[in-house]
Design an enzyme around this catalytic site. Structure first.
Site, PDB file in Angstrom:
ATOM      1  N   ALA A  22       0.713  -1.159   0.079  1.00 36.10           N
ATOM      2  CA  ALA A  22      -0.032   0.241  -0.048  1.00 36.10           C
ATOM      3  C   ALA A  22       0.754   1.365   0.018  1.00 36.10           C
ATOM      4  CB  ALA A  22      -1.061   0.038   1.038  1.00 36.10           C
ATOM      5  N   TYR A  23       2.224   1.280   0.083  1.00 37.33           N
ATOM      6  CA  TYR A  23       2.895   2.460   0.401  1.00 37.33           C
ATOM      7  C   TYR A  23       3.018   2.883  -1.133  1.00 37.33           C
ATOM      8  CZ  TYR A  23       4.334   0.842   4.981  1.00 37.33           C
ATOM      9  OH  TYR A  23       4.219   0.416   6.321  1.00 37.33           O
ATOM     10  N   SER A  24       2.396   4.044  -1.497  1.00 37.03           N
ATOM     11  CA  SER A  24       2.630   4.764  -2.632  1.00 37.03           C
ATOM     12  C   SER A  24       1.978   3.597  -3.709  1.00 37.03           C
ATOM     13  CB  SER A  24       3.865   5.336  -3.128  1.00 37.03           C
ATOM     14  OG  SER A  24       4.199   6.489  -2.341  1.00 37.03           O
ATOM     15  N   ARG A  25       0.886   2.919  -3.370  1.00 39.44           N
ATOM     16  CA  ARG A  25       0.352   2.034  -4.310  1.00 39.44           C
ATOM     17  C   ARG A  25       1.363   1.025  -5.027  1.00 39.44           C
ATOM     18  NH1 ARG A  25      -5.102   2.127  -5.758  1.00 39.44           N
ATOM     19  NH2 ARG A  25      -6.294   2.822  -4.096  1.00 39.44           N
TER      20      ARG A  25
END
Length: 342
Positions: free
Chosen positions: A54-57
């Site tokens: 989920a970090y910066s998709r």
């Protein structure tokens, strides 16, 4: 850099874990600069890298993958799944359907055939923990995951998961990733003791209390920082700022920056394996690495205890997990006609 064992897995990791959340669109969008930061951390002896889909998709994982080319075998690589990765309601959560796909996507972005630690980013009350553990066990047996862990799980959920794994013959959670700092010591009451009891490592996040323990955020003074632009309420919490004002002179008297005091505190607890640092710039990393040899005396730890008693949380981080029993009003209040005693 000294090394510690991650729970009872036998895996040796550095007391500082490089967190990759700030690599990508929400932090440092310059891939080459981010790679240089990662390389410097590795050169300094940090062998533990933590990221998440989920970090910066997914961009954070892609950057980490670039940085680890040719160095993958020297790194204990951790990632996480659970948070939404699309509008589809099945592109999130702790179901077998999603976790298997999420890991495959992470492996592709990271450019590797396995991760050393695959973590469940948050609990999912709508999913049986047996369903989750069964899927993770198959991923371990397939050689795509070496160990599994959790993040932000309450102590009761950790205990339940350990018992389910034992009864069903499934792979056990080997680590937990909770928030921990001088300002947030609540996990000292139950989470850390449970981790120690079941041989789970603890890699704690936000040891700088979401930025407050950098010294940049002061009472009655607005900070002009990257993090402040996100509007986090914990950065202006008066109770937390009051504590910061007491910690700054304590650190100055001890002859160290507040960041070094905060990091040394986080890794001093016997239940903590590693503390996650999340530098966005090379300057941030240099400051944290400069404090790697800092040791807090018993006297200094006693003084911190006097300011923030053990097991105490001073406010909460905006991103901290709250279980449904706290979030949902209906679970905290009886119907109006059932509230009276007579």
């Amino acid at each position: 850099m000294k090394y510690r064992t991650l729970g009872r897995t036998g895996i040796k990791v550095s007391p500082y874990c490089l967190g990759a959340m700030m690599f990508g669109a929400i932090g440092n969008p310059d891939h080459d600069d981010s790679v240089r930061i990662i390389h410097k951390a590795l050169d300094a002896g940090i062998n533990f890298v933590d990221t998440a889909d989920a970090y910066s998709r997914g961009e954070s994982e892609e950057i980490v993958g670039k940085a680890l080319k040719g160095r993958r075998d020297d790194v204990v690589l951790a990632t996480k799944a659970h948070l939404p990765m699309g509008d589809d309601p099945n592109q999130r959560g702790n179901s077998r359907r999603w976790l298997v796909r999420a890991l495959e996507d992470s492996l592709r972005r990271l450019g590797t055939e396995h991760v050393d630690l695959f973590q469940i980013h948050r609990p999912a009350p709508d999913t049986d923990v047996e369903e989750t553990l069964s899927a993770l066990t198959d991923l371990v047996r397939a050689g795509k995951v070496r160990a599994i862990g959790t993040s932000s799980f309450p102590a009761s959920d950790l205990v339940e998961a350990q018992w389910v794994a034992e009864r069903r013959g499934l792979t056990r959670f080997r680590s937990e990733q909770p928030t921990y700092s001088i300002l947030n010591r609540g996990i000292e009451r139950e989470v850390l003791p449970v981790c120690e009891r079941y041989g789970m490592g603890a890699l704690v996040y936000s040891p700088l209390a979401g930025g407050l323990l950098t010294g940049r955020y002061r009472k009655d003074r607005r900070a002009d920082s990257h993090r402040a632009a996100f509007g986090f309420k914990h950065l202006s919490d008066e109770r937390r700022l009051d504590i910061v004002e007491q910690l700054i002179p304590l650190a100055e008297k001890a002859g160290m920056p507040l960041t070094h005091l905060a990091m040394a505190f986080a890794i001093a607890h016997p239940g903590v394996t590693s503390a996650i640092i999340g530098p966005r710039t090379m300057t941030h990393l240099d400051d944290l690495l400069a404090g790697a040899e800092t040791t807090l005396t018993d006297e200094l730890l006693d003084q911190i205890d006097a300011i923030v008693p053990p097991g105490t949380d001073i406010g909460t981080l905006d991103m901290a997990y709250n279980p449904p029993a706290i979030q949902q009003t209906a679970l905290r209040r009886r119907l109006p006609d059932e509230r009276s005693a007579a």
